[in-house]
Enzyme design. Structure first.
Site, mmCIF file in Angstrom:
data_model
loop_
_atom_site.group_PDB
_atom_site.id
_atom_site.type_symbol
_atom_site.label_atom_id
_atom_site.label_comp_id
_atom_site.label_asym_id
_atom_site.label_seq_id
_atom_site.Cartn_x
_atom_site.Cartn_y
_atom_site.Cartn_z
ATOM 1 N N THR A 32 2.999 -6.229 58.251
ATOM 2 C CA THR A 32 3.675 -6.304 59.545
ATOM 3 C C THR A 32 5.012 -5.590 59.433
ATOM 4 O OG1 THR A 32 4.751 -8.400 58.967
ATOM 5 C CG2 THR A 32 2.624 -8.534 60.074
ATOM 6 N N VAL A 77 9.951 0.164 66.749
ATOM 7 C CA VAL A 77 9.219 -0.029 68.004
ATOM 8 C C VAL A 77 10.068 0.372 69.203
ATOM 9 C CG1 VAL A 77 8.046 -1.692 69.478
ATOM 10 C CG2 VAL A 77 7.829 -1.871 66.997
ATOM 11 N N THR A 134 13.696 -6.664 69.088
ATOM 12 C CA THR A 134 14.592 -6.982 67.985
ATOM 13 C C THR A 134 13.868 -7.814 66.937
ATOM 14 O OG1 THR A 134 15.368 -9.111 68.826
ATOM 15 C CG2 THR A 134 16.442 -7.141 69.697
ATOM 16 N N ALA A 184 8.052 -8.550 73.473
ATOM 17 C CA ALA A 184 6.981 -8.278 72.512
ATOM 18 C C ALA A 184 7.577 -8.185 71.113
ATOM 19 C CB ALA A 184 6.242 -6.994 72.875
ATOM 20 N N SER A 185 8.643 -8.963 70.867
ATOM 21 C CA SER A 185 9.302 -8.923 69.556
ATOM 22 C C SER A 185 9.029 -10.212 68.792
ATOM 23 C CB SER A 185 10.805 -8.683 69.719
ATOM 24 O OG SER A 185 11.405 -9.677 70.541
ATOM 25 N N ARG A 186 9.880 -11.216 68.970
ATOM 26 C CA ARG A 186 9.697 -12.537 68.378
ATOM 27 C C ARG A 186 9.978 -13.578 69.460
ATOM 28 N NH1 ARG A 186 7.210 -10.302 65.022
ATOM 29 N NH2 ARG A 186 7.512 -10.307 62.752
ATOM 30 N N ASP A 201 4.452 -11.763 75.137
ATOM 31 C CA ASP A 201 3.411 -11.673 74.110
ATOM 32 C C ASP A 201 3.724 -12.605 72.950
ATOM 33 O OD1 ASP A 201 1.075 -10.428 72.778
ATOM 34 O OD2 ASP A 201 2.601 -9.662 71.395
ATOM 35 N N GLU A 245 4.904 -20.681 68.035
ATOM 36 C CA GLU A 245 3.516 -20.245 67.825
ATOM 37 C C GLU A 245 2.941 -20.937 66.581
ATOM 38 O OE1 GLU A 245 3.299 -16.020 67.380
ATOM 39 O OE2 GLU A 245 4.401 -15.597 69.206
ATOM 40 N N HIS A 247 0.421 -12.878 71.074
ATOM 41 C CA HIS A 247 1.047 -12.102 69.995
ATOM 42 C C HIS A 247 0.110 -10.993 69.506
ATOM 43 C CE1 HIS A 247 4.182 -12.463 66.509
ATOM 44 N NE2 HIS A 247 3.887 -11.203 66.776
ATOM 45 N N GLY A 259 0.969 -5.468 69.288
ATOM 46 C CA GLY A 259 0.802 -4.418 68.295
ATOM 47 C C GLY A 259 -0.538 -4.441 67.597
ATOM 48 N N TYR A 260 -1.521 -5.111 68.187
ATOM 49 C CA TYR A 260 -2.798 -5.336 67.513
ATOM 50 C C TYR A 260 -3.812 -4.216 67.721
ATOM 51 C CZ TYR A 260 -3.174 -9.765 65.020
ATOM 52 O OH TYR A 260 -3.099 -10.756 64.074
#
Length: 380
Positions: free
Chosen positions: A66, A127, A174, A205-207, A231, A236, A253, A256-257
């Site tokens: 990752t 990203v 970030t 779409a970060s954390r 996302d 989680e 999440h 980026g998959y």
């Protein structure tokens, strides 16, 4: 050599079988006992790798497939002389595709012209930097906030407050950092969320914890003008279902998959392990990636550019299917929801990237040529 690996890392055998025995485990189940006799540990972001896990073990190399490293105890790795590697940029293109697909969906719902919006990108690393380049290449107005880069480089950056005040769309990219000079935990807290301008769109779409999820829920209940695409989620695989219900798009999440990005991450860790072992890399990702199901499309020079943008982006990836699957998983009790979140990620269908898509353009159009180039596609 004994390798312990997250069972969801793609191409494990193809890249690592030649090194020795591979023991596969669910990422959330990898613990101290699992690595007691391991030489190499391969993980994803769901596995915290700490002093408590590794101390006293024979592990000398840790690879995370990752881009993020907030789940790794890097200070301990240094103290214990443990070599480590992440996969910076491996999924950057996939996340950009996710953001573009989300923007097109929002534009369709709201009836707005994306060319008339002002975009704020928070975090200009692998990203965010890629997203900035694509948005600017499309000719859209972009403001960038990245305090660490601003301190190191100067340049044309703006403050987060300015982003909140001036931007119609805010996309967060970030890392998650609870300390340091630029902490990002709850970067968007209740006070900042209340600064969002009228009709703003927020994409994370970060954390998950970069945004205070409870505060976002409360603010969105009060302000029906706001739209959110999430996302990533605090806690989680548990999700704030009430917040998910308020989002235009919610996903587990997977931004980026892409197949390309996930396999690229494995390849980068393979190369890092080869370097650590001082041996040549004998396997190439190019030899393992399958041909995409949508390999080439054709456009006429008279094609409307906005139609072309929509077709090229959502023809490759449309986030609405992932959103629908995600919402169906938010039923039952908490335990069922957690299992469903991980199952969606484990069994995620193959998804390719826009980059490298071949586009045949019949005739000449500078606008369409620029669009094709901006998206990373290839004119043939």
């Amino acid at each position: 050599m004994r390798i312990v690996a997250d069972e969801n890392i793609p191409l494990l055998d193809a890249f690592f079988a030649g090194f020795g025995e591979i023991r596969r485990l669910p990422g959330r189940s990898i613990d101290r006992a699992a690595v007691a006799d391991a030489d190499v540990l391969l993980v994803r972001s769901v596995t915290p790798v700490t002093r408590e896990m590794l101390e006293g073990s024979p592990v000398r190399f840790v690879g995370t497939c990752t881009i993020g490293t907030d789940h790794l105890d890097l200070a301990y790795f240094q103290d214990a002389a443990i070599q480590w590697s992440s996969a910076p940029g491996c999924n950057a293109r996939g996340v950009v595709d996710y953001v573009l697909g989300s923007l097109l969906t929002l534009a369709e719902i709201e009836g707005v012209d994306l060319r008339q919006r002002t975009y704020g990108v928070v975090g200009a690393g692998q990203v965010g930097g890629r997203l900035i380049a694509v948005l600017k290449a499309l000719g859209w107005k972009v403001l960038v906030c990245d305090p660490p880069r601003q301190s190191a480089e100067g340049g044309d950056f703006v403050s987060l407050d300015e982003i909140l005040q001036r931007c119609d769309v805010i996309s967060l990219h970030t890392p998650l950092d609870k300390s340091g000079q630029s902490p990002t935990w709850h970067l968007l807290d209740e006070a900042r969320l209340r600064q969002l301008r009228q009709g703003a769109w927020l994409i994370n779409a970060s954390r998950g914890a970069v945004v205070d999820n409870r505060a976002l829920h409360d603010v969105m209940l009060e302000r029906e003008d706001l739209q959110a695409v999430l996302d990533v989620w605090e806690g989680e695989p548990q999700v704030n279902v009430a917040l998910a219900d308020l989002c235009v798009i919610g996903t587990p999440h997977i931004a980026g998959y892409s197949l390309d990005g996930r396999q690229r991450g494995t390849a980068q860790i393979y190369q890092a392990l080869c370097t650590f072992l001082d041996q040549p890399a004998a396997i190439s990702l190019a030899d393992l990636l399958p041909t995409p199901w949508l390999a080439q499309v054709s456009l006429d020079a008279a094609t409307d550019p906005q139609w072309a943008l929509n077709m090229l982006c959502r023809g490759v990836y449309d986030p609405r299917r992932d959103d629908a699957d995600f919402r169906r998983s938010l039923t039952g009790d908490t335990a069922s929801q957690r299992l469903a979140f991980d199952a969606l990620r484990k069994h995620y269908p193959p998804r390719r990237e826009i980059e490298g898509l071949k586009v045949h353009l019949e005739g000449e159009s500078d606008t369409l040529t620029q669009l094709i180039r901006a998206l990373g596609a290839v004119r043939v």
